[in-house]
Design a protein around this motif. Sequence first.
Motif, short mmCIF file in Angstrom:
data_model
loop_
_atom_site.label_atom_id
_atom_site.label_comp_id
_atom_site.label_asym_id
_atom_site.label_seq_id
_atom_site.Cartn_x
_atom_site.Cartn_y
_atom_site.Cartn_z
N ILE A 42 0.84 -1.20 0.00
CA ILE A 42 0.00 0.00 0.00
C ILE A 42 0.87 1.25 0.00
O ILE A 42 0.60 2.21 -0.73
CB ILE A 42 -0.95 -0.02 1.21
CG1 ILE A 42 -2.01 -1.10 1.03
CG2 ILE A 42 -1.62 1.35 1.39
CD1 ILE A 42 -2.91 -1.30 2.24
N THR A 61 -9.69 10.31 2.22
CA THR A 61 -10.75 9.31 2.08
C THR A 61 -10.61 8.18 3.08
O THR A 61 -11.61 7.71 3.64
CB THR A 61 -10.75 8.73 0.65
OG1 THR A 61 -10.88 9.79 -0.30
CG2 THR A 61 -11.91 7.76 0.46
N PHE A 62 -9.38 7.74 3.31
CA PHE A 62 -9.17 6.56 4.16
C PHE A 62 -8.44 6.85 5.46
O PHE A 62 -8.39 5.98 6.34
CB PHE A 62 -8.43 5.48 3.37
CG PHE A 62 -9.21 4.95 2.20
CD1 PHE A 62 -10.25 4.05 2.38
CD2 PHE A 62 -8.92 5.37 0.91
CE1 PHE A 62 -10.97 3.57 1.31
CE2 PHE A 62 -9.64 4.89 -0.18
CZ PHE A 62 -10.67 3.99 0.03
N ALA A 85 -17.37 7.27 5.04
CA ALA A 85 -16.02 7.36 5.60
C ALA A 85 -16.03 7.63 7.10
O ALA A 85 -15.02 7.41 7.77
CB ALA A 85 -15.23 8.45 4.87
N TRP A 88 -15.82 3.68 8.02
CA TRP A 88 -14.70 2.83 7.64
C TRP A 88 -13.33 3.41 8.02
O TRP A 88 -12.38 2.66 8.21
CB TRP A 88 -14.73 2.46 6.17
CG TRP A 88 -14.45 3.55 5.18
CD1 TRP A 88 -13.31 4.30 5.05
CD2 TRP A 88 -15.31 3.97 4.11
NE1 TRP A 88 -13.41 5.17 4.00
CE2 TRP A 88 -14.63 4.98 3.39
CE3 TRP A 88 -16.58 3.58 3.67
CZ2 TRP A 88 -15.18 5.62 2.29
CZ3 TRP A 88 -17.13 4.21 2.58
CH2 TRP A 88 -16.44 5.22 1.89
N THR A 89 -13.23 4.74 8.18
CA THR A 89 -11.92 5.29 8.50
C THR A 89 -11.48 4.98 9.92
O THR A 89 -10.30 5.18 10.26
CB THR A 89 -11.90 6.82 8.27
OG1 THR A 89 -12.95 7.44 9.02
CG2 THR A 89 -12.06 7.14 6.79
N LEU A 91 -10.98 2.21 10.83
CA LEU A 91 -10.10 1.07 10.62
C LEU A 91 -9.10 1.30 9.49
O LEU A 91 -7.92 0.95 9.61
CB LEU A 91 -10.93 -0.18 10.33
CG LEU A 91 -10.17 -1.50 10.21
CD1 LEU A 91 -9.41 -1.81 11.50
CD2 LEU A 91 -11.14 -2.63 9.88
N THR A 92 -9.55 1.92 8.40
CA THR A 92 -8.69 2.01 7.22
C THR A 92 -7.47 2.90 7.42
O THR A 92 -6.46 2.74 6.72
CB THR A 92 -9.49 2.51 6.00
OG1 THR A 92 -10.09 3.79 6.31
CG2 THR A 92 -10.58 1.52 5.61
N TYR A 93 -7.54 3.83 8.36
CA TYR A 93 -6.38 4.70 8.59
C TYR A 93 -5.15 3.90 8.96
O TYR A 93 -4.01 4.34 8.75
CB TYR A 93 -6.70 5.73 9.69
CG TYR A 93 -6.60 5.17 11.09
CD1 TYR A 93 -5.42 5.31 11.83
CD2 TYR A 93 -7.67 4.51 11.70
CE1 TYR A 93 -5.31 4.81 13.12
CE2 TYR A 93 -7.57 4.01 12.97
CZ TYR A 93 -6.39 4.16 13.69
OH TYR A 93 -6.29 3.65 14.96
N PHE A 95 -3.93 1.35 7.65
CA PHE A 95 -3.22 0.77 6.52
C PHE A 95 -2.37 1.80 5.77
O PHE A 95 -1.69 1.45 4.81
CB PHE A 95 -4.22 0.12 5.55
CG PHE A 95 -4.90 -1.09 6.13
CD1 PHE A 95 -4.31 -2.35 6.02
CD2 PHE A 95 -6.10 -0.98 6.80
CE1 PHE A 95 -4.93 -3.47 6.55
CE2 PHE A 95 -6.73 -2.10 7.34
CZ PHE A 95 -6.13 -3.34 7.22
N ALA A 131 -8.02 -5.09 14.99
CA ALA A 131 -9.04 -4.17 14.51
C ALA A 131 -9.68 -3.40 15.66
O ALA A 131 -9.88 -2.18 15.59
CB ALA A 131 -10.11 -4.94 13.73
#
Length: 259
Positions: A42, A61-62, A85, A88-89, A91-93, A95, A131
């Motif tokens: 990534i 976005t993430f 967002a 989901w952010t 968790l996605t932050y 990555f 998570a």
Amino acid sequence: MLDPVTKDDPERMQTPPPTPPSQPIFNLPRVVSTLAVLLIAIHLMDSNLLSRDGRFELMVTFGFLPLRYLPDAVAQYQLPGGEGARVWTFLTYAFLHGGWGHLFVNVMWMAVFGSAVARRFGTLRFLLLSAVSAVAGAGLHLGMHFGEAVPMIGASAAISGQMAAATRFVFLPGGPLGAMRRTDAFAYRIPASGALESLSNPKVAMFLLVWFGINLLFGIISLPIAGEGASIAWEAHIGGFVAGFLLFPLFDPVRPRRT
């Protein structure tokens, strides 16, 4: 494998197996090596394939942006990702990373402490704990920085949760870092102590003292991330660590130590 040890007889858990298999120290669990490769891939895409505008949009976005949680902020500022967002952010932050130094430090700590937890928990429980720790870290960061326009990125909160979970068993006698330490599979099946009992272990207490001291120091003097020029989100580290330490029993497949 969700539950690699619960089928064992609890009485046998107290006695090492007669001929335990060896566990090479650098033989990372597959889930840890896979996550490391994913994080590196990534960041390679982010740093080499995207334009400056593309990287900015990816981060907004993430990444975890406290500004997004102000009333009508998504519409007012036309934030990418929309209302979804907001969910989901959390968790996605985890990555995304700010630079190679930031990524290297996180992968290194995951290899050390995350590997111990993965060997004990198995893949699914390890991922769930990670998570939950990431979400807890984002939640505390949001509470401390509500409405701010600076995005937070990095797997540090999730890895802090892994480190905290590891302290519940790695320093015990027979554990991988304890007295009479072992390096075989049984070292990761030592029945864990309760939270208060863990805090009475001098090795655990010293580890916690140093860990919290370093993170509070980051908060006081705003040290950059491994020379990357961005401040460390120490509140997220603490949120993830506390979650990993206190919620450890919910994920642990080994029956607790009898008192």
